[in-house]
Write an enzyme that holds these catalytic residues in place. Sequence first.
Site, mmCIF file in Angstrom:
data_model
loop_
_atom_site.group_PDB
_atom_site.id
_atom_site.type_symbol
_atom_site.label_atom_id
_atom_site.label_comp_id
_atom_site.label_asym_id
_atom_site.label_seq_id
_atom_site.Cartn_x
_atom_site.Cartn_y
_atom_site.Cartn_z
ATOM 1 N N LYS A 294 35.915 -13.141 9.198
ATOM 2 C CA LYS A 294 35.781 -14.575 8.911
ATOM 3 C C LYS A 294 36.910 -15.087 8.006
ATOM 4 C CE LYS A 294 32.459 -14.654 11.707
ATOM 5 N NZ LYS A 294 31.014 -14.584 11.639
HETATM 6 C C1 LIG Z 1 29.620 -14.256 12.352
HETATM 7 C C2 LIG Z 1 28.643 -15.278 12.768
HETATM 8 C C3 LIG Z 1 27.325 -15.290 12.298
HETATM 9 C C4 LIG Z 1 26.740 -14.167 11.501
HETATM 10 O O1 LIG Z 1 27.412 -13.901 10.340
HETATM 11 P P1 LIG Z 1 27.076 -12.542 9.547
HETATM 12 O O2 LIG Z 1 27.589 -12.834 8.171
HETATM 13 O O3 LIG Z 1 27.821 -11.444 10.230
HETATM 14 O O4 LIG Z 1 25.614 -12.359 9.567
HETATM 15 C C5 LIG Z 1 26.503 -16.343 12.647
HETATM 16 N N1 LIG Z 1 26.946 -17.333 13.446
HETATM 17 C C6 LIG Z 1 28.193 -17.351 13.930
HETATM 18 C C7 LIG Z 1 28.620 -18.503 14.773
HETATM 19 C C8 LIG Z 1 29.085 -16.315 13.623
HETATM 20 O O5 LIG Z 1 30.312 -16.315 14.143
#
Ligand SMILES: *Cc1c(COP(=O)(O)O)cnc(C)c1O
Length: 382
Positions: free
Chosen positions: A184
């Site tokens: 991210k």
């Molecule tokens: C990565 C992601 C999540 C989940 O995030 P985590 O921190 O890995 O639980 C939820 N929604 C979207 C759109 C994502 O890309």
Amino acid sequence: MRKNFLVFGSPLIEQSEIDEVVASLKSGWLGTGPKVHKFEEMFKEYRSSRFAVALNSCTAALHLSMLAIGIKPGDEVVVPTMTFTSTANAVIHAGGRPVFVDCEKDTMNIDPEDVERRITSKTKAIVPVHFAGRACNMNAIMDIAKKYNLKVIEDCAHAIETEYHGKKAGTFGELGCFSFYVTKNIVTGEGGMVITDNEDYANQIKILGLHGMSKDAWKRFSDSGYKHYHVVYAGFKYNMMDLQAAIGIHQLPRVEKYWRRRQEIWNRYKEAFKNLLVFTPASVEHETRHACHLYTLLLDIDNLKITRDEFLDRMTKQNIGVGVHYIALHLQPYYQKVFGYKVGDFPNAEFISDRTVSLPLSPKLIHEDVDDVIDAVKRILE
Ligand SMILES: *Cc1c(COP(=O)(O)O)cnc(C)c1O
């Protein structure tokens, strides 16, 4: 061809994070503590929200947000089919039923007209996902929410920097959920955050995220002496650790710098691919800020001689890591089996599912890495 493999979504970790993690290890305070508190304070200031609660993932943030707004068995929550599975799983964990909605073909974001069509007497909430960092049509979504008295939880996993008409993503609905997963925009390894202006929601999420124990139970081993806690819910173990926050408090001040770097890469891709048989991402809408989280190419497979999956293989063989965001949820076996979704239900999301490829877009990429990605794509498609 490139010699070493270019990992997709590799984070940029700098010396101050490393030093801070080592300091946490040496201090012996690994779990939830003052660094988590500091990260929450920094994050709520960055996003201009009244409250922020750090958790161990965005998935946890979505789950507890569903509980905070009172989603229970029998309730329906409108979710785009073009998203990561945890957006919909969170509804199920709360006992609700995710009701899928198609996306717009060009923006890949939830289609407000389709949202309105799928509202029933059981609908309680809408979860817009700011796909790839592009803001959803929040005017239309908030109008629908108002008209039908629905709550809005924003999935901002791609959208830390996103703004829409001068307002920050995550502050439109009741709650905004963020991710600091390794791929991210900023990272803590695993990690998430909920923001809200509602004090009750913030308190409830804080308690639910730490076993359902009364507020500030994490202080019970601190130097102010042992404190009794009260268990007020059967909660979850979703708290963020200081070891994670140690990374976050150094990543967050660089969020804009990293964003500008991803924008540069984005613009190089845009220029490089304009004459290929691909659809490049829709241009950024006026009065919005695009977080540039993913650079997604749609391969024009009707006119190309290869499939998307062959393209993925050939990129990998050229030592370039790639991703797919996403195969729509209604095409996944679980959702087909349990909810009866099938091929043909959401044509725009299927169009994207068959064609989409995400290219590396990390601030860690150097100029030559971007050249390598561009060369590989051109070699395969020209
Ligand atoms: C990565 C992601 C999540 C989940 O995030 P985590 O921190 O890995 O639980 C939820 N929604 C979207 C759109 C994502 O890309």
